[in-house]
Write an enzyme that holds these catalytic residues in place. Sequence first.
Site, PDB file in Angstrom:
ATOM      1  N   SER A 100       0.855  -1.191   0.000  1.00 51.39           N
ATOM      2  CA  SER A 100       0.000   0.000   0.000  1.00 51.39           C
ATOM      3  C   SER A 100       0.887   1.237   0.000  1.00 51.39           C
ATOM      4  O   SER A 100       1.711   1.396  -0.898  1.00 51.39           O
ATOM      5  CB  SER A 100      -0.953  -0.035   1.206  1.00 51.39           C
ATOM      6  OG  SER A 100      -1.870   1.042   1.154  1.00 51.39           O
ATOM      7  N   THR A 101       0.798   2.092   1.016  1.00 44.61           N
ATOM      8  CA  THR A 101       1.552   3.346   1.047  1.00 44.61           C
ATOM      9  C   THR A 101       3.050   3.091   0.889  1.00 44.61           C
ATOM     10  O   THR A 101       3.646   2.356   1.658  1.00 44.61           O
ATOM     11  CB  THR A 101       1.307   4.083   2.370  1.00 44.61           C
ATOM     12  OG1 THR A 101      -0.088   4.174   2.600  1.00 44.61           O
ATOM     13  CG2 THR A 101       1.916   5.473   2.335  1.00 44.61           C
TER      14      THR A 101
ATOM     15  N   HIS B 121      -2.633  -1.103  -3.303  1.00 42.23           N
ATOM     16  CA  HIS B 121      -3.741  -0.169  -3.125  1.00 42.23           C
ATOM     17  C   HIS B 121      -3.464   1.077  -3.965  1.00 42.23           C
ATOM     18  O   HIS B 121      -2.519   1.824  -3.683  1.00 42.23           O
ATOM     19  CB  HIS B 121      -3.880   0.217  -1.652  1.00 42.23           C
ATOM     20  CG  HIS B 121      -4.213  -0.937  -0.760  1.00 42.23           C
ATOM     21  ND1 HIS B 121      -3.962  -0.929   0.600  1.00 42.23           N
ATOM     22  CD2 HIS B 121      -4.769  -2.154  -1.025  1.00 42.23           C
ATOM     23  CE1 HIS B 121      -4.367  -2.077   1.126  1.00 42.23           C
ATOM     24  NE2 HIS B 121      -4.857  -2.833   0.152  1.00 42.23           N
TER      25      HIS B 121
ATOM     26  N   ASP C 151      -4.435  -4.740   5.884  1.00 47.39           N
ATOM     27  CA  ASP C 151      -4.876  -5.602   4.792  1.00 47.39           C
ATOM     28  C   ASP C 151      -3.740  -6.535   4.374  1.00 47.39           C
ATOM     29  O   ASP C 151      -2.606  -6.084   4.155  1.00 47.39           O
ATOM     30  CB  ASP C 151      -5.310  -4.756   3.592  1.00 47.39           C
ATOM     31  CG  ASP C 151      -5.888  -5.592   2.466  1.00 47.39           C
ATOM     32  OD1 ASP C 151      -6.550  -6.612   2.765  1.00 47.39           O
ATOM     33  OD2 ASP C 151      -5.685  -5.217   1.296  1.00 47.39           O
TER      34      ASP C 151
ATOM     35  N   MET D 186      -0.074   1.161   4.876  1.00 46.05           N
ATOM     36  CA  MET D 186      -0.881   1.580   6.004  1.00 46.05           C
ATOM     37  C   MET D 186      -1.971   0.545   6.267  1.00 46.05           C
ATOM     38  O   MET D 186      -2.520  -0.050   5.343  1.00 46.05           O
ATOM     39  CB  MET D 186      -1.487   2.938   5.658  1.00 46.05           C
ATOM     40  CG  MET D 186      -2.392   3.554   6.699  1.00 46.05           C
ATOM     41  SD  MET D 186      -2.709   5.292   6.306  1.00 46.05           S
ATOM     42  CE  MET D 186      -3.031   5.252   4.548  1.00 46.05           C
TER      43      MET D 186
END
Length: 370
Positions: free
Chosen positions: A191-192, A217, A313, A310
Amino acid sequence: MSVKVLIVDDSELVRKMLSEMLGSDPEIEVVGTASDPYDAREKIKLLHPDVLTLDVEMPKMDGVTFLKNLMRLHPLPVVMISTLTEKGADVTFEAMDLGAVDFVTKPKIDLHHTFEDYAFEIRRKVKTASKVSRYMLERQYARYVSNQQRQPTVATVSSPEKYTADAVLPKKTPSVSRASTGFKLIALGSSTGGTEAIKEILLRLPADSPPIVITQHIPAAFSAPFANRMDSIAAMTVHHAEDGMPIEKGHVYVAPGDKHLLVMREGTRLVCRLNDGPPVNRHKPSVDVMFRSVEQAVGTGAVGVILTGMGADGAQGLKDLHELGVKTVAQDEKTSVVWGMPGESVKIGAVDFVLPLEQIAQKILELGSR
């Protein structure tokens, strides 16, 4: 203590909208706005913000040029505000190369029904960016400079309901083993900070590496440009995954930004399947969903990898893989922009190897050859 934010955008309307969205959070203080990079430079000196939101395309000096100067002279966490165009995507990924922490798409004037979702997303990303250390920013910029010297140039929607992977793919006892599949597959979630982490891994992998499926993401408008960008620099062939696409050695499959990516077995081969089910862990695509499908279709022939990001997940999905006997890898805290997803995976006992980003590609190759 509140996070001090400086908003840099040439549109007065966008500055007003972002100020309203961010200022409504008691943990955020909008200390000022700037209409161009020159104005921003003076206000950074005066206001000492913790985070900048930075428009990609501005008059006088574009956002990337300004970001280069900022990261070289006075690194600050930056969240890019990007347009929903191919050019906007290309510029945004260049900004991520330079050290921008994250990005959101530019708010639309007709946000009536999605205002709160958008506001939640940007507030969350600004607060996350504020926790990124100067060391991480300097490290990313140094990597950018090194890459420029050594090689030729070549979001996720929030949901009020939190589903688990069961909402897309019910859990069942896997009926496959490595022996029965005869297939190695790398399943990777992030993600991030993940777009840059994925790039660093792919740059280190040879063209004949085991196939890789990726759930990052990312907003729907940016997943295809991201896959194309990776394809232009990687030795492996990188695809924006399509429904029914066969999974083959030497190929990488990136989940579309608005669909879950599942790995399914059809006879003796594996294929990509795209699923339009609800967001899982408030994400679509979801790493947990992809890991669940890999557990059921590939079994111990897989390798699970979780990178910077972040939230949580992917942590439960990785644990399920780990308990099945799949070897699992997590990026370490020092090299992660945000140690949320990998940190949670370590916390719940889902990980065999915790490694700095630079060592993950080699570990993937080692595990993929067993």
